[in-house]
Design an enzyme around this catalytic site. Structure first.
Site, mmCIF file in Angstrom:
data_model
loop_
_atom_site.group_PDB
_atom_site.id
_atom_site.type_symbol
_atom_site.label_atom_id
_atom_site.label_comp_id
_atom_site.label_asym_id
_atom_site.label_seq_id
_atom_site.Cartn_x
_atom_site.Cartn_y
_atom_site.Cartn_z
ATOM 1 N N PRO A 10 0.617 -1.148 0.440
ATOM 2 C CA PRO A 10 0.050 -0.781 0.274
ATOM 3 C C PRO A 10 0.795 1.511 0.085
ATOM 4 O O PRO A 10 1.620 1.638 0.650
ATOM 5 C CB PRO A 10 -1.145 0.256 1.054
ATOM 6 C CG PRO A 10 0.279 -0.968 1.984
ATOM 7 C CD PRO A 10 1.045 -1.892 0.839
ATOM 8 N N ASN A 11 0.487 1.946 -0.841
ATOM 9 C CA ASN A 11 1.165 3.281 -1.015
ATOM 10 C C ASN A 11 2.267 3.981 -1.326
ATOM 11 O O ASN A 11 2.693 5.021 -1.960
ATOM 12 C CB ASN A 11 0.892 4.088 0.135
ATOM 13 C CG ASN A 11 -0.501 4.635 1.243
ATOM 14 O OD1 ASN A 11 -0.994 5.116 0.920
ATOM 15 N ND2 ASN A 11 0.024 3.909 2.559
ATOM 16 N N ARG A 18 5.576 10.963 -2.885
ATOM 17 C CA ARG A 18 4.840 11.083 -1.376
ATOM 18 C C ARG A 18 6.166 10.624 -0.705
ATOM 19 O O ARG A 18 6.979 10.194 -0.139
ATOM 20 C CB ARG A 18 4.685 9.432 -1.331
ATOM 21 C CG ARG A 18 4.123 8.246 0.158
ATOM 22 C CD ARG A 18 4.452 7.461 0.134
ATOM 23 N NE ARG A 18 3.971 6.683 1.319
ATOM 24 C CZ ARG A 18 3.955 5.371 1.777
ATOM 25 N NH1 ARG A 18 4.695 4.756 1.125
ATOM 26 N NH2 ARG A 18 3.619 5.023 3.682
ATOM 27 N N TYR A 23 11.024 8.581 1.343
ATOM 28 C CA TYR A 23 10.676 7.239 0.596
ATOM 29 C C TYR A 23 12.109 7.929 -0.736
ATOM 30 O O TYR A 23 11.788 6.897 -0.903
ATOM 31 C CB TYR A 23 9.669 6.697 -0.149
ATOM 32 C CG TYR A 23 8.861 6.666 1.518
ATOM 33 C CD1 TYR A 23 8.740 5.216 1.957
ATOM 34 C CD2 TYR A 23 7.410 7.529 1.741
ATOM 35 C CE1 TYR A 23 8.555 5.002 2.942
ATOM 36 C CE2 TYR A 23 7.305 6.875 3.367
ATOM 37 C CZ TYR A 23 8.022 6.321 3.895
ATOM 38 O OH TYR A 23 6.889 5.082 4.763
ATOM 39 N N ASN A 74 7.765 -5.548 -1.064
ATOM 40 C CA ASN A 74 7.720 -4.189 -0.019
ATOM 41 C C ASN A 74 6.034 -4.430 0.408
ATOM 42 O O ASN A 74 5.658 -3.984 -0.396
ATOM 43 C CB ASN A 74 8.441 -2.854 -1.538
ATOM 44 C CG ASN A 74 8.561 -2.068 0.596
ATOM 45 O OD1 ASN A 74 7.495 -2.137 1.827
ATOM 46 N ND2 ASN A 74 8.886 -0.875 0.361
ATOM 47 N N HIS A 80 4.048 -4.506 9.074
ATOM 48 C CA HIS A 80 4.076 -4.382 10.563
ATOM 49 C C HIS A 80 3.537 -5.650 11.657
ATOM 50 O O HIS A 80 2.936 -5.271 12.220
ATOM 51 C CB HIS A 80 4.574 -2.949 10.979
ATOM 52 C CG HIS A 80 5.138 -1.752 10.685
ATOM 53 N ND1 HIS A 80 6.475 -2.551 10.815
ATOM 54 C CD2 HIS A 80 5.436 -1.728 9.703
ATOM 55 C CE1 HIS A 80 6.928 -1.898 9.781
ATOM 56 N NE2 HIS A 80 5.991 -0.778 9.026
ATOM 57 N N HIS A 100 12.490 -2.013 2.257
ATOM 58 C CA HIS A 100 12.425 -0.989 2.556
ATOM 59 C C HIS A 100 12.874 -0.211 1.379
ATOM 60 O O HIS A 100 13.924 -0.330 2.055
ATOM 61 C CB HIS A 100 11.554 -1.096 3.781
ATOM 62 C CG HIS A 100 11.059 -2.022 4.859
ATOM 63 N ND1 HIS A 100 9.677 -2.392 4.546
ATOM 64 C CD2 HIS A 100 11.349 -3.328 5.120
ATOM 65 C CE1 HIS A 100 9.121 -3.087 4.814
ATOM 66 N NE2 HIS A 100 10.674 -4.072 5.546
ATOM 67 N N SER A 102 12.980 2.914 3.364
ATOM 68 C CA SER A 102 13.553 3.853 4.314
ATOM 69 C C SER A 102 14.471 2.845 5.132
ATOM 70 O O SER A 102 13.464 1.719 5.274
ATOM 71 C CB SER A 102 12.676 4.672 5.298
ATOM 72 O OG SER A 102 11.391 3.084 5.460
ATOM 73 N N ARG A 111 7.613 0.426 13.320
ATOM 74 C CA ARG A 111 7.993 0.481 12.178
ATOM 75 C C ARG A 111 8.671 -0.631 12.270
ATOM 76 O O ARG A 111 9.451 -2.037 12.229
ATOM 77 C CB ARG A 111 8.346 1.333 11.158
ATOM 78 C CG ARG A 111 7.695 2.155 10.682
ATOM 79 C CD ARG A 111 7.721 2.939 9.792
ATOM 80 N NE ARG A 111 7.320 4.169 10.041
ATOM 81 C CZ ARG A 111 5.818 4.168 9.338
ATOM 82 N NH1 ARG A 111 6.101 3.486 8.396
ATOM 83 N NH2 ARG A 111 5.521 5.425 8.967
HETATM 84 C C1 DQA Z 1 7.769 1.351 3.724
HETATM 85 C C2 DQA Z 1 8.242 1.256 5.513
HETATM 86 C C3 DQA Z 1 7.064 1.095 6.458
HETATM 87 O O1 DQA Z 1 7.007 1.184 7.097
HETATM 88 C C4 DQA Z 1 6.005 1.896 5.588
HETATM 89 O O2 DQA Z 1 4.324 1.315 5.588
HETATM 90 C C5 DQA Z 1 5.879 1.280 4.061
HETATM 91 C C6 DQA Z 1 7.186 1.476 3.279
HETATM 92 C C7 DQA Z 1 9.895 1.177 2.722
HETATM 93 O O3 DQA Z 1 9.555 1.091 1.828
HETATM 94 O O4 DQA Z 1 10.469 2.123 2.960
HETATM 95 O O5 DQA Z 1 4.256 1.884 3.124
HETATM 96 O O6 DQA Z 1 8.094 -0.539 4.001
#
Ligand code: DQA
Length: 147
Positions: A10-11, A18, A23, A74, A80, A100, A102, A111
């Site tokens: 997601p996202n 974003r 990121y 990812n 989490h 990930h 980050s 996280r």
């Molecule tokens: C993430 C880290 C996650 O905590 C976060 O919710 C993301 C991106 C990362 O790629 O750093 O959506 O997976």
């Protein structure tokens, strides 16, 4: 030829706009292009998907279980807390790399927990695009060694 499923959670479709200070500025399309370039050099085929929905990600894992040999994922925030995603990865018993952008170990305390990590070969975090590229390389090396 090996096939690897690349799953973005997601996202991640909003990468580029974003929270760029966390990121980075690369779009998901640019990340996918870099992955495709590296895969082509390694002689590996990629199936790349993104979803904002837990159930869709689980369906994708199940649907690809007989047609790919490994999964690069990812899981976004599902990392989490999604036991369902974890169970799907465990169920298909394919080698998985969790990546990930980050560094999840240096951010908010929620996280730091990954419910996915112990069904994966490795967790690679905090290196932006390179997390994905290293994850892909790790899977390719693993599959070639096992062949
Ligand atoms: C993430 C880290 C996650 O905590 C976060 O919710 C993301 C991106 C990362 O790629 O750093 O959506 O997976």
């Amino acid at each position: 030829m090996f096939a690897i499923l690349v799953l973005h959670g997601p996202n991640l479709n909003l990468l580029g706009e974003r929270e760029p200070s966390i990121y980075g500025t690369l779009t998901l399309q640019q990340i996918n292009e870099a992955l495709r370039d590296q895969a082509a050099r390694s002689g590996v085929k990629l199936e790349i998907e993104q979803s904002n929905h837990e159930g869709v990600l689980i369906d994708l894992i199940q649907d690809h279980r007989k047609t790919v040999q490994a999964i690069l994922i990812n899981p976004g925030a599902f990392t989490h807390y999604s036991y369902a995603l974890r169970d799907a990865l465990a169920a298909v018993a394919l080698p998985v790399a969790e990546v990930h952008l980050s560094d999840i170990h240096k951010r908010e305390s929620f996280r730091r927990t990954s419910v996915i990590a112990d069904v994966c070969l490795a967790q690679i975090s905090g290196q932006g695009l390179n997390s994905y590229l290293q994850g892909l390389q790790l899977l390719v090396d693993y599959l070639e060694k096992k062949r």
